[in-house]
Design a protein around this motif. Sequence first.
Motif, PDB file in Angstrom:
ATOM      1  N   SER A  28       0.880  -1.002   0.064  1.00 40.00           N
ATOM      2  CA  SER A  28      -0.198  -0.041  -0.121  1.00 40.00           C
ATOM      3  C   SER A  28       0.736   1.022  -0.025  1.00 40.00           C
ATOM      4  CB  SER A  28      -1.039   0.114   1.166  1.00 40.00           C
ATOM      5  OG  SER A  28      -0.163   0.032   2.368  1.00 40.00           O
ATOM      6  N   GLU A  29       0.225   2.374   0.170  1.00 41.40           N
ATOM      7  CA  GLU A  29       1.209   3.538   0.058  1.00 41.40           C
ATOM      8  C   GLU A  29       1.972   3.664   1.388  1.00 41.40           C
ATOM      9  OE1 GLU A  29       1.775   5.931  -2.273  1.00 41.40           O
ATOM     10  OE2 GLU A  29       0.718   4.408  -3.724  1.00 41.40           O
ATOM     11  N   ASN A  30       1.292   3.268   2.359  1.00 40.50           N
ATOM     12  CA  ASN A  30       1.921   3.342   3.840  1.00 40.50           C
ATOM     13  C   ASN A  30       3.131   2.267   3.694  1.00 40.50           C
ATOM     14  OD1 ASN A  30       2.045   4.041   6.701  1.00 40.50           O
ATOM     15  ND2 ASN A  30       1.621   2.091   7.077  1.00 40.50           N
ATOM     16  N   VAL A  31       2.896   1.063   3.172  1.00 36.69           N
ATOM     17  CA  VAL A  31       4.192   0.344   3.200  1.00 36.69           C
ATOM     18  C   VAL A  31       5.248   0.788   2.428  1.00 36.69           C
ATOM     19  CG1 VAL A  31       4.747  -2.029   1.999  1.00 36.69           C
ATOM     20  CG2 VAL A  31       2.535  -1.884   3.258  1.00 36.69           C
ATOM     21  N   LYS A  32       4.794   1.152   1.022  1.00 37.30           N
ATOM     22  CA  LYS A  32       5.726   2.010   0.319  1.00 37.30           C
ATOM     23  C   LYS A  32       6.592   3.041   0.972  1.00 37.30           C
ATOM     24  CE  LYS A  32       4.455   2.989  -3.798  1.00 37.30           C
ATOM     25  NZ  LYS A  32       3.580   3.546  -4.864  1.00 37.30           N
ATOM     26  N   LYS A  33       5.916   3.847   1.943  1.00 33.85           N
ATOM     27  CA  LYS A  33       6.478   4.753   2.752  1.00 33.85           C
ATOM     28  C   LYS A  33       7.504   4.230   3.713  1.00 33.85           C
ATOM     29  CE  LYS A  33       5.424   8.483   5.911  1.00 33.85           C
ATOM     30  NZ  LYS A  33       4.170   9.170   7.039  1.00 33.85           N
ATOM     31  N   LYS A  34       7.054   3.070   4.338  1.00 30.05           N
ATOM     32  CA  LYS A  34       7.959   2.463   5.299  1.00 30.05           C
ATOM     33  C   LYS A  34       9.354   1.932   4.646  1.00 30.05           C
ATOM     34  CE  LYS A  34       5.386   2.988   8.951  1.00 30.05           C
ATOM     35  NZ  LYS A  34       6.016   3.920   9.979  1.00 30.05           N
ATOM     36  N   ILE A  35       9.129   1.366   3.409  1.00 27.28           N
ATOM     37  CA  ILE A  35      10.257   0.876   2.717  1.00 27.28           C
ATOM     38  C   ILE A  35      11.132   1.967   2.410  1.00 27.28           C
ATOM     39  CG2 ILE A  35      10.911  -0.416   0.389  1.00 27.28           C
ATOM     40  CD1 ILE A  35       8.163  -1.940   0.665  1.00 27.28           C
ATOM     41  N   ASN A  56      18.086   4.313   3.996  1.00 28.17           N
ATOM     42  CA  ASN A  56      19.572   4.643   4.322  1.00 28.17           C
ATOM     43  C   ASN A  56      19.942   3.447   4.965  1.00 28.17           C
ATOM     44  OD1 ASN A  56      17.723   4.767   6.640  1.00 28.17           O
ATOM     45  ND2 ASN A  56      19.013   5.863   7.848  1.00 28.17           N
ATOM     46  N   ILE A  57      19.331   2.392   5.428  1.00 28.73           N
ATOM     47  CA  ILE A  57      20.201   1.291   6.140  1.00 28.73           C
ATOM     48  C   ILE A  57      20.343   0.309   4.967  1.00 28.73           C
ATOM     49  CG2 ILE A  57      19.665  -0.792   7.626  1.00 28.73           C
ATOM     50  CD1 ILE A  57      17.443   0.845   9.001  1.00 28.73           C
ATOM     51  N   ALA A  58      19.621   0.154   3.805  1.00 30.08           N
ATOM     52  CA  ALA A  58      20.034  -0.777   2.762  1.00 30.08           C
ATOM     53  C   ALA A  58      20.100  -0.061   1.279  1.00 30.08           C
ATOM     54  CB  ALA A  58      19.274  -1.871   2.508  1.00 30.08           C
ATOM     55  N   PRO A  59      21.084   0.986   1.206  1.00 31.11           N
ATOM     56  CA  PRO A  59      21.101   1.730   0.127  1.00 31.11           C
ATOM     57  C   PRO A  59      21.507   1.044  -1.404  1.00 31.11           C
ATOM     58  CG  PRO A  59      23.489   1.778   1.240  1.00 31.11           C
ATOM     59  CD  PRO A  59      22.344   0.945   1.954  1.00 31.11           C
ATOM     60  N   LEU A  60      22.050  -0.092  -1.313  1.00 33.11           N
ATOM     61  CA  LEU A  60      22.020  -0.624  -2.577  1.00 33.11           C
ATOM     62  C   LEU A  60      20.776  -1.408  -2.999  1.00 33.11           C
ATOM     63  CD1 LEU A  60      25.680  -2.508  -2.352  1.00 33.11           C
ATOM     64  CD2 LEU A  60      24.953  -0.540  -4.010  1.00 33.11           C
ATOM     65  N   HIS A  61      20.027  -1.754  -2.098  1.00 37.10           N
ATOM     66  CA  HIS A  61      18.843  -2.607  -2.348  1.00 37.10           C
ATOM     67  C   HIS A  61      17.609  -2.019  -2.145  1.00 37.10           C
ATOM     68  CE1 HIS A  61      22.337  -5.726  -2.106  1.00 37.10           C
ATOM     69  NE2 HIS A  61      21.582  -6.177  -3.016  1.00 37.10           N
ATOM     70  N   ASN A  62      17.086  -1.478  -1.133  1.00 34.36           N
ATOM     71  CA  ASN A  62      15.631  -1.088  -0.862  1.00 34.36           C
ATOM     72  C   ASN A  62      15.358  -0.040  -1.827  1.00 34.36           C
ATOM     73  OD1 ASN A  62      15.392  -2.621   1.335  1.00 34.36           O
ATOM     74  ND2 ASN A  62      14.129  -1.138   2.391  1.00 34.36           N
ATOM     75  N   ARG A  63      16.425   0.945  -2.405  1.00 31.70           N
ATOM     76  CA  ARG A  63      16.044   1.949  -3.335  1.00 31.70           C
ATOM     77  C   ARG A  63      15.401   1.368  -4.802  1.00 31.70           C
ATOM     78  NH1 ARG A  63      17.032   7.347  -2.781  1.00 31.70           N
ATOM     79  NH2 ARG A  63      18.479   6.818  -1.267  1.00 31.70           N
ATOM     80  N   ILE A  64      16.443   0.155  -5.112  1.00 30.76           N
ATOM     81  CA  ILE A  64      16.147  -0.602  -6.250  1.00 30.76           C
ATOM     82  C   ILE A  64      15.036  -1.527  -6.151  1.00 30.76           C
ATOM     83  CG2 ILE A  64      17.127  -2.605  -7.800  1.00 30.76           C
ATOM     84  CD1 ILE A  64      19.751  -1.516  -7.065  1.00 30.76           C
ATOM     85  N   ASN A  65      14.528  -2.081  -4.889  1.00 32.73           N
ATOM     86  CA  ASN A  65      13.404  -2.742  -4.889  1.00 32.73           C
ATOM     87  C   ASN A  65      12.174  -1.856  -4.840  1.00 32.73           C
ATOM     88  OD1 ASN A  65      14.994  -4.549  -2.078  1.00 32.73           O
ATOM     89  ND2 ASN A  65      15.213  -4.956  -4.210  1.00 32.73           N
ATOM     90  N   TYR A  66      12.276  -0.696  -4.454  1.00 32.78           N
ATOM     91  CA  TYR A  66      10.916   0.313  -4.428  1.00 32.78           C
ATOM     92  C   TYR A  66      10.975   0.751  -5.657  1.00 32.78           C
ATOM     93  CZ  TYR A  66       8.457   4.529  -3.232  1.00 32.78           C
ATOM     94  OH  TYR A  66       7.383   5.512  -3.208  1.00 32.78           O
TER      95      TYR A  66
END
Length: 392
Positions: A99-106, A111-121
């Motif tokens: 959801s939009e809230n889940v995306k916000k949390k991701i 900053n913790i997983a800079p190589l991946h979470n940004r790409i996953n998002y």
Amino acid sequence: MKLLILNLGSSSIKYQLIKKKQILAKGLIERIGMYGSRIKHTFLKEKIIYKNIYNHFIGLKEINNLLCNCVIINTYEIYAIGHRIVHGGFFFMKPTIISENVKKKIKELFNIAPLHNRINYMGIEISEKIFQKSIQVAVFDTEFHYTIPKKAYLYAIPYEFYLKHYIRSYGFHGISHKYVSKKAIQYLKNKKAKLITMHLGNGSSITAVDSGVSVETSMGFSPNSGLIMGTRSGDIDSNIIFNTLKKGFKIDELIDILNKKSGMLAISGYSDMRDIKKRYDKGDKKAILAYEMYSYRVKKYIGISISVMNGVDALIFTGGIGENDMLMRQLICENLDFFGIKLDNKKNNNLLKNNNVNEIQVKNNKVKILVIKTNEELQISKEILSILNVKK
């Protein structure tokens, strides 16, 4: 019901279109952003497409085009999209409908997983535009490790850092560790088996799995800790960071160095183990040192895992390096006789390609050494069906 599983790595995209556990089409885009990028796409038979894939956005567009040309008429046929998300932080302890809230949390975890979470998002954002009727589901790499005891996941720093800022060890590659540990338990016919699962690739981690449960793992608060990786440093003394900051380095600069310019790349000049192996075979001293440092760090964590579980029944190699690099497996298993770990070099050098599980220990050895092909995409599909309450 068709499920599309997307597994975005730092330099790759794996994908599978699955229906009732049957893989309709699958593929791998590798070396994204590097020279020699290509797509391995399998529908009925495998074909290799050499193409410049400059970023993950281009990669996802190529996947959509390939699927529409071979196995689906339009995107409405895909019931759900499963996204591998590296870091779930303190927010997500199970698969979650996006959801939009889940995306916000991701996004808060960038900053913790800079190589991946940004790409996953980014994968989520693109998928929402392409597959507008599909349910988007996030499956987290940290989920499997929430069973690690408090004495193991806390850091010896003021407790308020944990309470206020959720700073603790989370662990990663959980989807892969979960899949291969389940496969090993099934293969060994021992639900109480003590396993050491080693996911070795561009990103690498080790997990101690006792009776199907993760009890210790090499990665911690972020995917940058533990083993030496393709471009990540793994464990370093925290004072190195403070010392370099005092010398004028900027925080963002250090983040970039530790995540993108360290590891095997810093040691040898190459981040891909296949390139390093070519240099190793030519006697390149930097490549030899890279292999020695990498295998040494893995051996250290094998010792940690054995001590935590008070024993081991099987050592499991998986991931791109674990499944394909016979030299690295040999170096890792050397001088572990005290623990009952004895490699059969002939078996190690001649894996049966059609086997999902290969035994490579010496005959009649108590501790098994297994090479198991990971399938994170299949595990993600199982998690999706579970959360949607659909029969598998």
